[in-house]
Scaffold this motif. Structure first.
Motif, PDB file in Angstrom:
ATOM      1  N   VAL A 189       0.635  -0.881  -0.066  1.00 35.18           N
ATOM      2  CA  VAL A 189       0.125  -0.002   0.268  1.00 35.18           C
ATOM      3  C   VAL A 189       1.121   1.531   0.134  1.00 35.18           C
ATOM      4  CG1 VAL A 189      -2.202   1.566   0.973  1.00 35.18           C
ATOM      5  CG2 VAL A 189      -2.286  -1.130   0.629  1.00 35.18           C
ATOM      6  N   ARG A 190       1.567   1.269   1.025  1.00 32.02           N
ATOM      7  CA  ARG A 190       2.712   2.486   0.700  1.00 32.02           C
ATOM      8  C   ARG A 190       4.075   2.482   1.652  1.00 32.02           C
ATOM      9  NH1 ARG A 190       1.410   7.688   4.363  1.00 32.02           N
ATOM     10  NH2 ARG A 190       2.415   9.228   3.488  1.00 32.02           N
ATOM     11  N   TYR A 191       5.038   2.918   1.415  1.00 30.04           N
ATOM     12  CA  TYR A 191       5.816   2.721   2.144  1.00 30.04           C
ATOM     13  C   TYR A 191       6.554   4.123   2.568  1.00 30.04           C
ATOM     14  CZ  TYR A 191       7.886  -0.467  -1.921  1.00 30.04           C
ATOM     15  OH  TYR A 191       8.002  -1.306  -2.171  1.00 30.04           O
ATOM     16  N   GLU A 192       6.200   4.144   4.039  1.00 27.18           N
ATOM     17  CA  GLU A 192       5.846   5.049   5.025  1.00 27.18           C
ATOM     18  C   GLU A 192       7.056   5.441   5.637  1.00 27.18           C
ATOM     19  OE1 GLU A 192       1.092   5.318   7.210  1.00 27.18           O
ATOM     20  OE2 GLU A 192       2.631   3.097   7.708  1.00 27.18           O
ATOM     21  N   PRO A 193       7.583   6.910   5.457  1.00 26.31           N
ATOM     22  CA  PRO A 193       8.579   7.001   6.425  1.00 26.31           C
ATOM     23  C   PRO A 193       8.224   6.982   7.842  1.00 26.31           C
ATOM     24  CG  PRO A 193       7.980   8.456   4.434  1.00 26.31           C
ATOM     25  CD  PRO A 193       6.942   8.191   4.765  1.00 26.31           C
ATOM     26  N   LEU A 194       9.360   6.993   8.921  1.00 26.38           N
ATOM     27  CA  LEU A 194       9.690   6.501   9.837  1.00 26.38           C
ATOM     28  C   LEU A 194       9.650   7.886  10.495  1.00 26.38           C
ATOM     29  CD1 LEU A 194      11.160   2.820  10.500  1.00 26.38           C
ATOM     30  CD2 LEU A 194       8.373   3.778  10.623  1.00 26.38           C
ATOM     31  N   ALA A 195       9.233   7.992  12.118  1.00 26.08           N
ATOM     32  CA  ALA A 195       9.369   9.441  13.211  1.00 26.08           C
ATOM     33  C   ALA A 195       9.969   8.577  13.721  1.00 26.08           C
ATOM     34  CB  ALA A 195       8.135   9.991  12.512  1.00 26.08           C
ATOM     35  N   VAL A 196      10.051   9.231  15.049  1.00 24.26           N
ATOM     36  CA  VAL A 196      10.579   9.023  16.619  1.00 24.26           C
ATOM     37  C   VAL A 196       9.586  10.320  17.258  1.00 24.26           C
ATOM     38  CG1 VAL A 196      12.472  11.405  16.468  1.00 24.26           C
ATOM     39  CG2 VAL A 196      12.435   8.879  18.552  1.00 24.26           C
ATOM     40  N   LEU A 197       8.860   9.665  17.807  1.00 20.92           N
ATOM     41  CA  LEU A 197       7.995  10.684  19.517  1.00 20.92           C
ATOM     42  C   LEU A 197       8.901  10.966  19.878  1.00 20.92           C
ATOM     43  CD1 LEU A 197       5.124  11.850  18.886  1.00 20.92           C
ATOM     44  CD2 LEU A 197       4.500   9.759  20.475  1.00 20.92           C
ATOM     45  N   LEU A 198       8.991  12.140  21.259  1.00 25.44           N
ATOM     46  CA  LEU A 198       9.977  12.492  21.718  1.00 25.44           C
ATOM     47  C   LEU A 198       9.555  13.573  22.632  1.00 25.44           C
ATOM     48  CD1 LEU A 198      13.037  13.759  19.364  1.00 25.44           C
ATOM     49  CD2 LEU A 198      13.251  11.865  20.957  1.00 25.44           C
ATOM     50  N   PRO A 199       9.839  13.233  24.260  1.00 23.38           N
ATOM     51  CA  PRO A 199       8.976  13.697  24.784  1.00 23.38           C
ATOM     52  C   PRO A 199       9.069  15.869  24.898  1.00 23.38           C
ATOM     53  CG  PRO A 199       9.982  12.313  25.644  1.00 23.38           C
ATOM     54  CD  PRO A 199      10.496  12.402  24.595  1.00 23.38           C
ATOM     55  N   GLU A 200       8.517  17.044  25.292  1.00 22.19           N
ATOM     56  CA  GLU A 200       8.931  18.150  24.348  1.00 22.19           C
ATOM     57  C   GLU A 200      10.454  18.719  25.075  1.00 22.19           C
ATOM     58  OE1 GLU A 200       6.024  20.218  25.485  1.00 22.19           O
ATOM     59  OE2 GLU A 200       4.708  20.392  23.895  1.00 22.19           O
ATOM     60  N   HIS A 228      12.776  16.872  25.429  1.00 23.06           N
ATOM     61  CA  HIS A 228      13.838  15.860  24.666  1.00 23.06           C
ATOM     62  C   HIS A 228      14.977  16.959  23.969  1.00 23.06           C
ATOM     63  CE1 HIS A 228      16.204  12.624  22.551  1.00 23.06           C
ATOM     64  NE2 HIS A 228      15.739  12.006  24.240  1.00 23.06           N
ATOM     65  N   PRO A 229      16.167  16.592  25.024  1.00 20.13           N
ATOM     66  CA  PRO A 229      17.243  17.542  23.182  1.00 20.13           C
ATOM     67  C   PRO A 229      17.611  17.470  21.986  1.00 20.13           C
ATOM     68  CG  PRO A 229      18.293  16.308  25.311  1.00 20.13           C
ATOM     69  CD  PRO A 229      17.266  15.870  24.923  1.00 20.13           C
ATOM     70  N   LEU A 230      16.538  16.449  21.528  1.00 20.00           N
ATOM     71  CA  LEU A 230      16.658  16.241  20.115  1.00 20.00           C
ATOM     72  C   LEU A 230      14.984  17.070  19.467  1.00 20.00           C
ATOM     73  CD1 LEU A 230      17.993  12.357  19.426  1.00 20.00           C
ATOM     74  CD2 LEU A 230      18.423  15.134  18.975  1.00 20.00           C
ATOM     75  N   ALA A 231      14.014  17.088  20.744  1.00 23.28           N
ATOM     76  CA  ALA A 231      12.621  18.355  19.772  1.00 23.28           C
ATOM     77  C   ALA A 231      13.056  18.943  20.010  1.00 23.28           C
ATOM     78  CB  ALA A 231      11.773  18.163  21.231  1.00 23.28           C
ATOM     79  N   ALA A 232      14.295  19.895  20.383  1.00 26.97           N
ATOM     80  CA  ALA A 232      14.309  21.551  18.950  1.00 26.97           C
ATOM     81  C   ALA A 232      14.482  21.771  17.579  1.00 26.97           C
ATOM     82  CB  ALA A 232      15.369  22.480  19.840  1.00 26.97           C
ATOM     83  N   ARG A 233      14.915  20.158  16.622  1.00 26.09           N
ATOM     84  CA  ARG A 233      15.171  19.646  15.236  1.00 26.09           C
ATOM     85  C   ARG A 233      14.497  19.028  15.000  1.00 26.09           C
ATOM     86  NH1 ARG A 233      20.708  16.476  14.781  1.00 26.09           N
ATOM     87  NH2 ARG A 233      21.764  16.829  16.830  1.00 26.09           N
ATOM     88  N   GLU A 234      14.003  19.905  13.144  1.00 31.73           N
ATOM     89  CA  GLU A 234      12.680  20.156  13.032  1.00 31.73           C
ATOM     90  C   GLU A 234      13.058  18.542  11.798  1.00 31.73           C
ATOM     91  OE1 GLU A 234      10.199  21.758  11.720  1.00 31.73           O
ATOM     92  OE2 GLU A 234      11.544  23.474  13.138  1.00 31.73           O
ATOM     93  N   THR A 235      13.491  18.250  11.683  1.00 27.53           N
ATOM     94  CA  THR A 235      13.754  15.941  11.602  1.00 27.53           C
ATOM     95  C   THR A 235      15.156  15.528  12.145  1.00 27.53           C
ATOM     96  OG1 THR A 235      15.881  16.972   9.808  1.00 27.53           O
ATOM     97  CG2 THR A 235      13.674  16.824   9.703  1.00 27.53           C
ATOM     98  N   VAL A 236      15.294  14.512  12.034  1.00 23.82           N
ATOM     99  CA  VAL A 236      16.077  14.026  13.561  1.00 23.82           C
ATOM    100  C   VAL A 236      17.117  12.902  12.785  1.00 23.82           C
ATOM    101  CG1 VAL A 236      16.999  12.351  15.283  1.00 23.82           C
ATOM    102  CG2 VAL A 236      14.573  13.874  15.140  1.00 23.82           C
ATOM    103  N   PRO A 237      18.980  13.004  12.350  1.00 23.89           N
ATOM    104  CA  PRO A 237      19.449  12.132  11.793  1.00 23.89           C
ATOM    105  C   PRO A 237      19.305  10.299  12.760  1.00 23.89           C
ATOM    106  CG  PRO A 237      20.351  14.171  12.084  1.00 23.89           C
ATOM    107  CD  PRO A 237      19.186  13.959  12.491  1.00 23.89           C
ATOM    108  N   LEU A 238      19.510   9.705  11.683  1.00 24.11           N
ATOM    109  CA  LEU A 238      19.860   8.474  12.624  1.00 24.11           C
ATOM    110  C   LEU A 238      20.587   7.886  13.434  1.00 24.11           C
ATOM    111  CD1 LEU A 238      18.365   5.432  10.232  1.00 24.11           C
ATOM    112  CD2 LEU A 238      17.594   6.190  12.043  1.00 24.11           C
ATOM    113  N   ASP A 239      21.831   9.019  13.163  1.00 28.21           N
ATOM    114  CA  ASP A 239      23.211   8.421  13.981  1.00 28.21           C
ATOM    115  C   ASP A 239      22.483   9.449  15.094  1.00 28.21           C
ATOM    116  OD1 ASP A 239      23.807   7.166  12.197  1.00 28.21           O
ATOM    117  OD2 ASP A 239      25.493   8.711  11.467  1.00 28.21           O
TER     118      ASP A 239
END
Length: 321
Positions: free
Chosen positions: A164-175, A177-188
């Motif tokens: 049906v679809r190749y769904e892009p993955l995301a990460v859900l973060l508490p507000e 969290h240090p990574l929450a300020a980013r627009e996207t999160v690199p896997l690394d």
């Protein structure tokens, strides 16, 4: 004594002759020979022990018994047709959407309902394709969606599937969290993080397996089992309590107190398939398959974005059945 069982075919012939008051026209209406219709009327009269028609060379009239029988025969035939319709019309199709919220399966279901308005497509929320696949095999569910190629081969064997679809993955973060300020999160950037991906939940083994493949060699840790949360509020509460990021898709429902950030470098994709029992046929299933194919073509759901990554365990080709 009047018998309890009267052949509906005899009543049907009687009603046609009573309404037409002309045996030739009544026979043509029923697509039978006039002799066959006359024979059926005589058989009905013998069964009931009553004359139903007065026939002369010029006209046909109902007797008093014929007039009394006509409304009763109509009611019996109407009930007979209702009974036949109840068991020839397709039953409701039970469709698992995994979650009660906005999602790709929900979009497919809504389009299918437009394509087949006379079919009853009933949503269910089983939360996990591993569990839903077993329900489908047992006949308690008809259709589900998820990472079908991640199922145990024995569980996948009785199922048919279509991508049906190749769904892009995301990460859900508490507000906070240090990574929450980013627009996207690199896997690394998740290296050293402990990310929840359903570990310990027997319903979602395929999803946990997808996460293990994604995390391997990147220093991303799998969060230990957490209580299985049913419903949005319980899920949010458990997530805030543990403080762990959660692996999700970009369409995952929004959570108060959390932010959702797409994963990048590469963009990991989750292959979403629709599954059902092999050999199963239903007009609602046809509508779902048409809806999924149409939406995939319109929205490019089965195109791999630049810089994306599919899991290695992919056994179907786009557009396959």
């Amino acid at each position: 004594m009047i018998p309890r069982d009267v052949d509906p075919r005899l009543l049907r012939g009687f009603v046609a002759a009573a309404e037409e008051l002309h045996f030739t026209r009544a026979a043509a209406r029923l697509y039978v020979a006039q002799q066959a219709l006359s024979r059926d009327v005589r058989r009905l009269e013998q069964t009931l022990g009553a004359a139903l028609f007065l026939r002369t060379t010029r006209q046909v009239e109902l007797t008093a018994d014929g007039q009394r029988l006509l409304p009763l025969a109509r009611r019996v035939l109407a009930a007979h047709e209702e009974l036949a319709a109840a068991f020839t019309a397709p039953r409701p199709l039970l469709v698992d959407l995994n979650t009660d919220g906005p999602s790709t399966p929900r979009t497919v279901l809504e389009r299918a309902r437009e394509l087949a308005p006379d079919c009853e497509l009933m949503a269910r929320f089983e939360s996990g394709l591993t569990h839903a696949a077993a329900e489908i095999a047992a006949g308690r569910l008809d259709v589900s969606f998820g990472y079908a190629d991640g199922l145990d081969p024995a569980l996948r064997a009785p199922l048919a599937q279509t991508p049906v679809r190749y769904e892009p993955l995301a990460v859900l973060l508490p507000e906070g969290h240090p990574l929450a300020a980013r627009e996207t999160v690199p896997l690394d950037a998740l290296a050293g993080e402990t990310v929840y991906a359903g570990a310990g939940n027997p319903r979602t083994l395929e999803w946990t397996g997808l996460a293990r493949e994604l995390f391997a060699g990147r220093g991303i840790l799998m969060a230990p089992p957490a209580p299985v949360a049913m419903g949005k509020e319980e899920f949010r509460r458990v997530m805030v309590k543990t403080g762990n990021p959660v692996l999700a898709t970009v369409d995952f429902l929004d959570m108060p107190g959390c932010v959702k950030r797409p994963l990048t470098d590469p963009v990991p994709l989750s292959p979403l398939s629709m599954v059902w029992r092999k050999g199963f046929a239903h007009p609602g299933l046809d509508a779902l398959r048409s809806a999924a194919a149409g939406l995939a073509a319109e929205r490019g759901w089965l195109r791999e974005p630049p810089g994306s990554r599919l899991p290695a365990r992919l056994t179907h080709a786009p557009g396959g059945g």
